[in-house]
Design an enzyme around this catalytic site. Sequence first.
Site, mmCIF file in Angstrom:
data_model
loop_
_atom_site.group_PDB
_atom_site.id
_atom_site.type_symbol
_atom_site.label_atom_id
_atom_site.label_comp_id
_atom_site.label_asym_id
_atom_site.label_seq_id
_atom_site.Cartn_x
_atom_site.Cartn_y
_atom_site.Cartn_z
ATOM 1 N N ALA A 119 7.126 -1.898 15.174
ATOM 2 C CA ALA A 119 6.559 -3.153 15.777
ATOM 3 C C ALA A 119 5.356 -2.991 16.499
ATOM 4 O O ALA A 119 4.976 -1.738 16.699
ATOM 5 C CB ALA A 119 7.622 -3.621 16.432
ATOM 6 N N MET A 120 4.616 -4.227 16.712
ATOM 7 C CA MET A 120 3.460 -3.946 17.358
ATOM 8 C C MET A 120 3.411 -5.207 18.439
ATOM 9 O O MET A 120 3.576 -6.306 18.058
ATOM 10 C CB MET A 120 2.161 -4.312 16.418
ATOM 11 C CG MET A 120 0.880 -4.231 17.021
ATOM 12 S SD MET A 120 0.655 -2.619 17.845
ATOM 13 C CE MET A 120 -0.525 -2.940 19.236
ATOM 14 N N GLU A 127 8.701 -4.144 22.725
ATOM 15 C CA GLU A 127 7.244 -4.820 22.600
ATOM 16 C C GLU A 127 6.969 -5.943 23.494
ATOM 17 O O GLU A 127 5.926 -6.192 23.908
ATOM 18 C CB GLU A 127 7.477 -5.251 20.952
ATOM 19 C CG GLU A 127 7.604 -4.326 19.975
ATOM 20 C CD GLU A 127 6.821 -3.039 20.144
ATOM 21 O OE1 GLU A 127 5.633 -3.166 20.442
ATOM 22 O OE2 GLU A 127 6.986 -1.871 19.724
#
Length: 873
Positions: free
Chosen positions: A273-274, A309
């Site tokens: 994920a980012m 995140e």
Amino acid sequence: MNDLSNTPLAPAPAPVINRADYRPPAWLVPEIALDFALSLDATRVKSTLKVERNAAADGSATLRLNGDGLVAQEVLVDGQAHNDWRMEGGDLLIDLPGDAHEISVETVINPAANTQLSGLYASNGMLCTQCEAEGFRRIAFFPDRPDVLSVYSVRMAGDKSAFPVLLSNGNPVAAGEAADGTHLAEWHDPWPKPSYLFALVAGDLVATRDQFVTRSGRTVDLAIYVRAGDEARTGHAMRSLIASMKWDEEVYGREYDLDLFNIVAVADFNAGAMENKGLNIFNTRYILADPETATDADYDAIEGVVAHEYFHNWSGNRVTCRDWFQLSLKEGFTVLRDQQFSADMGSAPVKRIEDVRILRAAQFPEDSGPLAHPIRPDSYQEISNFYTATVYNKGAEVIRMMTVLAGLDRFRKGTDLYFERHDGEAATCEDFVKAIEDGAGLDLAQFRRWYAQAGTPRVDVSLVHEGETATLTLRQTVPPTPGQPEKLPMVIPLRTALFDRATGKHRGEELLVLTEAEQSWAFDGFAQAPVLSINRGFSAPVAIRSPSSNEDLVFLAEHDDDPFARYEAMQQLVVQHLVAAVEGQLSDAERDAGRRAIGDAIAAVLADPALDDLMRGELLILPGESYLAEQIPAVDPSRVHDEREALKGWLGTTLGAAWRDLHDRCSAVPYSLSAEARGARKLKTLALVFLAAADAGEAARRAKAQYDAADNMTDRQGALMVLCGLETPERATALADFHDRFAGNMLVIDKWFSLQAGSLHPHAIDHVKALAEHADFTLTNPNRVRALYITFAANAGAFHAADGEGYKLLADLILQLDPINGNVAARCVPPLGRWRKVEPGRAKLMREQLERIAAVPDLSRDVREQVTRSLEG
């Protein structure tokens, strides 16, 4: 005058980037406006940068705008066509006379052709971005470095039927439609951020929505965007997000700072994920879950990654990295935060054991191999190669040691000070350590060595009892690593207790802080030799070498009140036995005695009414083959595999009735997400594992019954995992049913590939070869590649086949994948890089495959660096 072609030059060999060479950027970009005309194969991007000379820099008149594969269609300076620019490699350079200018550059990019999945790319008709670490330069010319922070304004326009949803960072400020079927959206992010946090998504998506009210009373709109049909599987992710927001306020005092928080799930994604500001982009595997398709481990992973995140909003976004050498500043700290969160949401002891197991399986081998590096590296060629277990997991353990030294309350004062001092800045690891030092009132001068020295410290333990005094002597060594042949002593905080043999109790835990190469502590009042419990809670990421007797380890496995220490005693009991067996050091009598000690300890765990089943399951898991192999120089992996399987078989036979009773008991517990039911599911499959090693027929019958009765993926996958390792008719039947049942569900079919690639079946290599030709296999989806090949590389019994076929299989994959996606290909290199750890015959075969890869002239920078370091390190 620009007398060169505007076409970018072929990239030169990657230079070595050194941390010592850092210089502030010559130009800053306080504001940037991006205008996108969206198309799958020809997206037009106009970037307008307001640039200012940086008074803190060297005063260069040259503005360097990084680019990768871009062609400038037009360059304007202060609104006027500008020809006085040049290309250097992929970068665009402009000489500017004054202190402030407006630069506009127009480019056209082809997202559909971007198989690297870095920058702006297409995924099943959707456009999305991945800009960390250096992907933004594939979208627009820009000073693509984390210490250039800008306020972003984004305008997107595209075909409404193809891209009905248009998302970017920050808050939406405008939207509109045109008569030609296009529509537009404008977004503005008021918080300055580096280019790696830019995000854009355009596609046909549906949203699950909710809200969160912050502690100051602001309402934040939440949305998770997925493909139509997947929205029913987003509930757990949304609950995890809300829990994360609440926890971060309560534990770290961090409140969210925008009007909305969006998540988008993407099937094609290089990472997990980012944390893009306000628009997190996720691999679908960390968003989508329901009982039918996701295991308990999947639920835990989603909760942890969503939290990770989200927590980056402060530890990574509001305070970001000055340069990529400081990557652990945001990642190590945020991993610690997500570990703490998950511990609070579930079983803290089990979570701690899981985290240490991951560290030992992934980071300890990294620390002892050719790719070893400090958590703050000194140099790199390709930054994507430093998204490692060292930076993330060891980085978290280093910061956790600060909590041990300071205590949680004083550590919180340090983090408050860190956020206060550096909000809106690009900071360094030193900035973080200094804030903890000042806020917690600690002297961390020597502790800073954890940031500079690679390698896992080893602590040798000696406990001598004379009269009524027990003297504990600890000796530390940090082994040589590439570029660091000699090391200085580290600060190693070790939570310790001494148990009285008669009472089974200790007087209280003490924190011993080892700072010298050798130190001793004396403890009075012990009429007989006490039993040592050390590194309780895994208070330091070190390898303890203690010559504990089987008797002492069984004692700790039964009596230690620290859950991790109890687990560790079980692990050490098995490790000592199997290492001695692999090295041929056991007589028949010693082998029998060792097995009986392990069997007695496991029987005690099975019978202990005070244990919950989640913890019981952790205590019963044998050490993995890779961890065992790390304990033996020039190891024969097949010997490790055979001895571990032989022990499993002995335990399966000797405790057969107990395993059958356990499987029966746990099979009667109905499905829920409660700790009790989750523990039962863990033990149910674990019982099958031991039975399969002793009686394949009985295990196949029970596993097939479990598979057929399963009303959840945890039970179904566990049963299929056991069947995959057996030569039995039930295997093929269950595999065919699983594929037919979940055909079209990418995440579940990933499991189908992974279960076969990781199985104990004697023909696992042949199965992997066949699966590589399967219609459902593709090299363009990172999840599918990892499911088959990374799982296979971790399957020691198959990967380390004596003829080297496993090594060739992985090398073939790397060469085939590298032109498509160098980032994912590079992640497949480290298993071959472990050649120095195995016996000479296999080592030669592994090295030959690395040399075969190295001989290819046009390798990606990612793979080239990994292979070169693996051969030379």
